[in-house]
Design an enzyme around this catalytic site. Sequence first.
Site, short mmCIF file in Angstrom:
data_model
loop_
_atom_site.label_atom_id
_atom_site.label_comp_id
_atom_site.label_asym_id
_atom_site.label_seq_id
_atom_site.Cartn_x
_atom_site.Cartn_y
_atom_site.Cartn_z
N ASP A 134 -11.93 -79.18 0.59
CA ASP A 134 -12.41 -79.48 1.94
C ASP A 134 -12.88 -80.93 2.08
O ASP A 134 -13.36 -81.52 1.12
CB ASP A 134 -13.56 -78.52 2.29
N ASN A 194 -6.93 -71.69 9.79
CA ASN A 194 -6.51 -73.09 9.99
C ASN A 194 -5.36 -73.24 10.99
O ASN A 194 -5.08 -74.35 11.45
CB ASN A 194 -6.15 -73.75 8.65
#
Length: 244
Positions: free
Chosen positions: A21, A69
Amino acid sequence: MDKANLPTFSVLPRHVGIIMDGNGRWAKKRGLPRYKGHVEGAKTFRKIGEFAGDLGIQYLTFYAFSTENWSRPPEEVAAIMDLFRDYLRELDERKAENEEKGIKVHFLGDRHGIPKDIQRMMGYSERITRKKHHVILNIAINYGGRQEILHGVQALAHEVEKGKLRAKDITEQMISDHLYTASMPDPDLIIRPSGEYRLSNFLLWQSAYAELWFSDVLWPDFTEEDFVEALRAYEHRNRRFGGV
Ligand code: IPE
Ligand code: IPE
Ligand code: MG
């Protein structure tokens, strides 16, 4: 890091999960479009994957794209899919090298919903890396922990419906066996960079007793030294599994 001088550890996790991330913020800090962050993050993925394998970690799971996502702007999703294509092509080009290193690639997640050409390349990559292996490299794409548990539960419910299984005979092991990680050990250590302190739907069932390690470093900046730091922290954890 110099391959001749690799660090050694008193205990090494068998299975490490990494939530990759911070790509978007890395790009933003530099005034670059978000996809540039993903390009850099993909390089870090290659570097850390190789390093972890050299250190002797047997199972590695990289969280690359979640079921959530897809809600990102289509051009960002398309750029990420293109990076998967590049990587999958590279796996084909490097198959001899990977075979020598004993790397077996495996994808976790719901394959439906991923562009068809990528699905085909994923299947092909798994087949060409299926031989002798020392390192299992899991890549979680279109992966969601809840979705994974849901699919497993549906499969078991189907067995019950057919009269092949009684509801009260369902065991934890059966649920584990119906997940994408069937036959793999649970993650011992989960690493999340980028200063977020959450799992974001990653390996929910499997992480019941995982050690968690967080870092403020954004994934594209994550180094081999950061990885060593996580492993050093793990060395000093006292895993009790509910005991004393
Ligand atoms: C992780 O980086 C990559 C994916 C989720 C695909 P992000 O894109 O989430 O980066 P931030 O969190 O916005 O910085
Ligand atoms: C987690 O990162 C998913 C991956 C790294 C693939 P996100 O950026 O999607 O997570 P949230 O939205 O910050 O929880
Ligand atoms: Mg993020």
